[in-house]
Scaffold this motif. Structure first.
Motif, PDB file in Angstrom:
ATOM      1  N   ASP A   1      46.518  43.175  40.125  1.00  0.00           N
ATOM      2  CA  ASP A   1      46.113  42.883  38.748  1.00  0.00           C
ATOM      3  C   ASP A   1      46.411  41.411  38.469  1.00  0.00           C
ATOM      4  OD1 ASP A   1      45.783  42.710  36.013  1.00  0.00           O
ATOM      5  OD2 ASP A   1      46.868  44.557  35.560  1.00  0.00           O
TER       6      ASP A   1
ATOM      7  N   TYR B   1      46.613  37.682  34.334  1.00  0.00           N
ATOM      8  CA  TYR B   1      47.250  36.470  33.771  1.00  0.00           C
ATOM      9  C   TYR B   1      47.109  35.257  34.698  1.00  0.00           C
ATOM     10  CZ  TYR B   1      48.871  39.833  30.466  1.00  0.00           C
ATOM     11  OH  TYR B   1      48.881  40.814  29.505  1.00  0.00           O
TER      12      TYR B   1
ATOM     13  N   SER C   1      40.402  39.533  34.321  1.00  0.00           N
ATOM     14  CA  SER C   1      39.961  39.794  32.964  1.00  0.00           C
ATOM     15  C   SER C   1      39.840  38.481  32.200  1.00  0.00           C
ATOM     16  CB  SER C   1      41.030  40.668  32.315  1.00  0.00           C
ATOM     17  OG  SER C   1      40.877  40.673  30.926  1.00  0.00           O
TER      18      SER C   1
ATOM     19  N   SER D   1      40.326  38.581  29.037  1.00  0.00           N
ATOM     20  CA  SER D   1      41.061  38.890  27.798  1.00  0.00           C
ATOM     21  C   SER D   1      42.061  37.805  27.440  1.00  0.00           C
ATOM     22  CB  SER D   1      41.791  40.222  27.938  1.00  0.00           C
ATOM     23  OG  SER D   1      40.882  41.282  27.779  1.00  0.00           O
TER      24      SER D   1
HETATM   25  N1  PLP Z   1      46.521  44.242  33.047  1.00  0.00           N
HETATM   26  C1  PLP Z   1      47.623  43.800  32.440  1.00  0.00           C
HETATM   27  C2  PLP Z   1      48.822  43.506  33.262  1.00  0.00           C
HETATM   28  C3  PLP Z   1      47.672  43.639  31.056  1.00  0.00           C
HETATM   29  O1  PLP Z   1      48.794  43.213  30.465  1.00  0.00           O
HETATM   30  C4  PLP Z   1      46.519  43.938  30.297  1.00  0.00           C
HETATM   31  C5  PLP Z   1      46.515  43.793  28.842  1.00  0.00           C
HETATM   32  O2  PLP Z   1      47.464  43.674  28.173  1.00  0.00           O
HETATM   33  C6  PLP Z   1      45.401  44.408  30.976  1.00  0.00           C
HETATM   34  C7  PLP Z   1      45.421  44.537  32.343  1.00  0.00           C
HETATM   35  C8  PLP Z   1      44.190  44.822  30.220  1.00  0.00           C
HETATM   36  O3  PLP Z   1      43.233  43.848  30.234  1.00  0.00           O
HETATM   37  P1  PLP Z   1      41.829  44.059  29.577  1.00  0.00           P
HETATM   38  O4  PLP Z   1      41.922  43.585  28.164  1.00  0.00           O
HETATM   39  O5  PLP Z   1      40.926  43.224  30.415  1.00  0.00           O
HETATM   40  O6  PLP Z   1      41.455  45.504  29.648  1.00  0.00           O
END
Ligand code: PLP
Length: 393
Positions: free
Chosen positions: A203, A206, A234, A236
């Protein structure tokens, strides 16, 4: 009709409910209190202007017969897949077009990828952990084992050759601890995965916060990763897409498994998912343009400055912490041996600052606390000043 009984094995997640409850209780007694919230993991700065312009143009196209678009192409639109491919080449990573899958965010894909795996697999997660990795596997009835992340390993557990796992979740830079694996450390995990015929689900949500040149932005910067890593990313946190929803998942064609995971994922996605909105994909494309990159970098720099304010504030208070350098999260050791919730209550009651108690992320989070850098400079500075006064007074 029988229910999926695995759902009854899910642990109740009271963390954010408890936080909201304690906060409500405090503000009902002190309605004028100026509360500074540093607990949420959501961004606060708006979308970059280049992104908004791209969305508007795309919305206009959707309103004209000549340029209207219906169902989305398989993995995502060419323009976005090529933009992501080009972004990865900036890390020296050459991806095949068909290895990139556009998604509506990392969370959905992290859960959905489990469709490809038998329930008879052992899953390794770190503790503390982003709870989604645990809950999605509990729902499917998989066996979960934990690798301890603690102060002695800098919250970066390394593989233990005496333990066998099939699916390994690594979150780097990490939520909640902010710790990030170096190239050499990640290489050890990749070697371990290859030795065990295991798969790493990495993942990289960040990734854009990394500043340390020893920390890779993508696992595929490391030799061997193409054989054993699926990477999730992501927009995000990278570009403020938490409400807009867009991410991407890399499923190499060269993964070593009994079947073709890339083909399985394509089949899974084309069967159960109908793609990300055209307007959103155009917005995502704009993130990767030079103008978009410059603008999102400004926002990330703003959050990084907040992280620096937090780190110097904690230094002044003599509080030990992890993260911050490659991540929007600071993971601090509660001062004076306080428990996570004890510190939460003191911080709320005496400093009017809200953070997240570490034990909400696993047993190794007990005695730790997460602060985020998604607030304003002013509030972040004020929060650190209040913490200093609270501890001094
Ligand atoms: N992975 C981690 C480690 C996260 O902290 C988050 C969101 O807080 C996500 C994935 C989720 O990301 P997304 O908004 O792309 O679904």
């Amino acid at each position: 009709m029988k229910l999926n009984s695995n759902y009854s094995n899910l642990k109740k997640n009271y963390l954010f409910i408890d936080i909201a409850h304690r906060l409500r209780e405090y503000t009902s007694l002190h309605p004028d209190a100026d509360i500074i919230k540093m607990g949420i993991g959501d961004v606060t700065l708006p979308l970059a202007p280049a992104v908004v312009e791209a969305m508007k143009r795309a919305a206009d196209e959707m309103g004209k017969k000549e340029t209207f678009r219906g169902y989305v192409d398989d993995n995502g639109y060419d323009f976005l897949i090529n933009a992501i491919k080009n972004y990865y080449s900036g890390f020296g990573v050459d991806l095949d077009y068909w290895e990139i899958f556009v998604s509506d965010g990392a969370k959905s894909d992290l859960g959905n990828i489990l469709d490809l795996f038998d329930s008879d697999n052992t899953v390794l997660v770190t503790d503390p952990v982003y709870p989604v990795y645990v809950d999605t596997n509990v729902m499917a009835g998989r066996r979960i084992i934990y690798a301890d992340a603690n102060e002695s390993n800098g919250f970066l557990p390394m593989p233990d050759r005496s333990v066998r796992a099939d699916l390994i979740y690594l979150c780097t830079p990490n939520n909640p601890t902010g710790a990030a694996y170096t190239r050499a450390q990640l290489r050890e995990w990749i070697d371990y995965a290859k030795e065990n015929n295991a798969l790493i689900l990495l993942d990289a949500a960040y990734e854009a916060f990394i500043t340390d040149p020893d920390v890779p932005h993508s696992a595929y910067e490391i030799e061997g990763a193409r054989e054993c890593v699926i990477e999730f990313c992501s927009l995000s946190k990278t570009a403020g897409f938490t409400g807009t929803r867009c991410g991407y998942t890399i499923v190499p064609k060269t993964l070593k498994a009994d079947g073709d995971l890339n083909a399985m994922w394509l089949r899974r996605q084309t069967t159960k998912f109908n793609g990300v909105a055209y307007v959103v994909q155009r917005a995502a494309e704009a993130v990767f343009t030079p103008e978009g990159q410059k603008q999102i970098r400004e926002n990330i720099a703003y959050y990084q400055q907040n992280a620096a304010i937090l780190m110097s504030g904690l230094d002044r208070c003599n509080i030990k912490y992890f993260g911050g350098k490659n991540s929007p999260y600071i993971w601090l050791k509660c001062p004076g041996g306080m428990g996570s919730w004890e510190f939460f209550d003191r911080l709320l009651n005496e400093a009017n600052v809200v953070g997240t108690p570490g034990e909400g992320f696993g047993k190794n989070g007990a005695g730790y606390f997460r602060l985020t850098s998604f607030s304003t400079h002013e509030k972040t500075t004020e929060a650190m000043e209040r913490l200093y006064r609270m501890l001094k007074g």
